[in-house]
Design an enzyme around this catalytic site. Structure first.
Site, PDB file in Angstrom:
ATOM      1  N   CYS B 111       0.834  -1.200   0.000  1.00 39.53           N
ATOM      2  CA  CYS B 111       0.000   0.000   0.000  1.00 39.53           C
ATOM      3  C   CYS B 111       0.874   1.258   0.000  1.00 39.53           C
ATOM      4  CB  CYS B 111      -0.989  -0.033   1.167  1.00 39.53           C
ATOM      5  SG  CYS B 111      -2.316   1.197   0.988  1.00 39.53           S
ATOM      6  N   HIS B 210      -3.523  -5.252   0.530  1.00 39.22           N
ATOM      7  CA  HIS B 210      -3.044  -5.582   1.875  1.00 39.22           C
ATOM      8  C   HIS B 210      -2.935  -7.092   2.082  1.00 39.22           C
ATOM      9  CE1 HIS B 210      -2.750  -1.667   3.868  1.00 39.22           C
ATOM     10  NE2 HIS B 210      -3.698  -1.298   3.017  1.00 39.22           N
ATOM     11  N   GLU B 212      -1.200  -8.696   4.109  1.00 38.25           N
ATOM     12  CA  GLU B 212      -1.023  -9.108   5.512  1.00 38.25           C
ATOM     13  C   GLU B 212      -2.361  -9.446   6.163  1.00 38.25           C
ATOM     14  OE1 GLU B 212      -1.054  -6.070   4.476  1.00 38.25           O
ATOM     15  OE2 GLU B 212      -2.092  -4.791   5.938  1.00 38.25           O
TER      16      GLU B 212
END
Lengths: 254, 228
Positions: B111, B210, B212
């Site tokens: 990001c 994202h 994660e």
């Protein structure tokens, strides 16, 4: 040092891992007040955070020194007591930091314990804590109100007190015979284990400093130097970490 | 055996927890450290530090994490009204990204981190995507991720990593305008760059989404493998 630029010592800081609110977010984060990071940077170190969500100690291979940070209470099961009603333990950090502390002591990595960090030192070294100081000393003056600066001129006396140091100790060589400190704790060191107590609050004999003069640098303080302008213990850690780092390079070069 | 050490850039924000209110705090969502650990790496957090980039010598890989906007001055633009930058992170992360590229250290940008990579590579950003694209699908509402599919360039590194599951979770209002010296290898259906990489280096990958959030082992695993 031909061919090698002088690198700042890399100082690990143990971090919290818990629910936190910021900018409208509410999530689990690894985190630490910036005062610790700034204390390391101001004394010539490079700070990295070590979160407690990882089961290994291999990260110590990369560090020149480590700070065990302040935080919640340590579970008394580690010295064989039942939990006190006023206890607020941080199980994740207990597991991770006791493991990291033992590994750091095994390799003589320079280390500084702050508040909870000093208590982790004592427990890892076979010692024990008082679980709730008011039960032992009859007052709660070691715990400042949250968010206050006990050293500020207009602060209440809670959380501000003197520390007297053992003449001839390493801590006394660093800090002198006495100083005024800020306190935010309700647990305290009862038995420092293999460490030696070298500083006390003169009003109530609460242990404020522990050290091991037989190690390159192992110092614990019960107060919060990172929240003050007096960063001498961080400077001493950075210096020891630089020496340790240079020694490591010589070993590697040999 | 020592695992690869992966440094992850951290936020600095006023944060509240327990008895503490709005204390200046360095922090990183747990999802990142867990994703690195599950992929076989050891994460350390890198609070902003504008002193030097020597810390890279002790790292095997770098994650440039998400966060606030970059200061448009870094790519030669005036700040627009909705741009909110963090000078401390910019001052630390741009030099880290440039030094990592120079040293050919494996690096994953997430990001904001992808945008840091792009700016370090000489590129530029759109400061507010709804002004450019006319929709808010990349950040539908506060704390709501926009889920969509990404189209990847056949034969690219990211295509090999993602294989046939192309669903991604986005939360951003800025985006890549010019990727600089990096190659765009993934795009949303509106054409916005979603992935950039540098095929000439060991592992340089930026994703606008994202990974994660779901601890994506494909992406973090590829980083950790490159860092071994």
């Amino acid at each position: 040092m031909k061919g090698i630029s002088v690198r700042r010592p890399l100082i690990g800081l143990t971090a919290y891992e818990q629910e936190v609110q910021y900018n409208g977010n509410n999530l689990i984060a690894g985190m630490l007040p910036m005062t610790y990071v700034k204390a390391v940077q101001a004394t010539g170190g490079r700070a990295v955070l070590i979160t407690p969500d990882d089961p290994g100690t291999d990260v110590l291979d990369s560090l020149d020194g480590i700070v065990f940070s302040g935080g919640g209470d340590i579970d008394p099961k580690y010295w064989g007591e039942e939990l006190h009603p006023a206890a607020d333990v941080d199980e994740l950090r207990d597991t991770s930091e006791l493991m990291l502390m033992k590994a750091a002591l095994d390799r003589d990595l320079p280390l500084l314990g702050v508040c909870r960090g000093m208590q982790v030192m004592a427990v890892a070294a076979g010692g024990s804590l008082h679980q709730h100081l008011p039960d032992v000393i009859g007052h709660d003056r070691h715990r400042a109100a949250p968010g206050t600066d006990p050293l500020a001129a207009d602060a209440s006396a809670f959380g501000r007190h003197e520390v007297v140091l053992q003449p001839g100790s390493r801590a006394a060589a660093l800090l002198g015979p006495s100083l005024t400190v800020n306190s935010f704790h309700h647990q305290g060191v009862n038995d420092p284990g293999t460490f030696t107590a070298t500083g006390w609050c003169p009003d109530d004999e609460v242990i404020e400093i522990i050290e091991d003069p037989g190690r390159p640098f192992a110092l614990g303080v019960q107060w919060h130097p990172e929240r003050t302008g007096d960063l001498r213990v961080f400077a001493a850690l950075a210096e020891a970490a630089s020496r340790w780092s240079d020694r490591g390079r010589q070993v590697l070069a040999a | 055996m020592r695992r690869p050490i992966i440094g992850i850039t951290a936020y600095v924000e006023p944060a509240s927890w327990g008895v503490w209110q709005d204390l200046p705090t360095t922090l990183l969502p747990h999802a990142y450290t867990e994703a690195v650990m599950l992929a076989g790496g050891r994460a350390v957090l890198l609070p902003p530090d504008d002193g030097d980039t020597d810390v890279l010598r002790t790292l095997d890989g770098l994650v440039l994490a998400g966060g606030a906007d970059l200061d448009p001055a870094l790519y030669g633009a005036e700040a627009e009204p909705l741009t909110v930058a963090r000078a401390d992170r910019d001052a630390a992360e741009l030099p880290l990204a440039r030094a990592a590229l120079k040293a050919d250290l494996p690096v994953l940008g997430v990001c904001r981190g992808m945008q840091v990579l792009v700016v370090a590579a000489g590129g530029t950003l759109h400061q507010h995507l709804p002004d450019v694209l006319g929709h808010e699908k990349h950040r539908p509402a506060p704390a709501v991720y926009g889920t969509h599919d990404v189209a990847l360039t056949a034969g690219s590194r990211i295509a090999g990593i993602m294989r046939d599951d192309l669903q991604i979770d986005c939360y951003h209002h800025q985006g890549v305008a010019d990727p600089g010296s990096l190659l765009v290898t993934g795009r949303a259906e509106d054409g916005l760059p979603e992935a950039v990489e540098d095929p000439g280096r060991r592992f340089v990958l930026g994703v606008q989404w994202h990974p994660e959030l779901n601890r994506d082992k494909r992406l973090f695993g590829a980083l950790v493998d490159a860092a071994r």
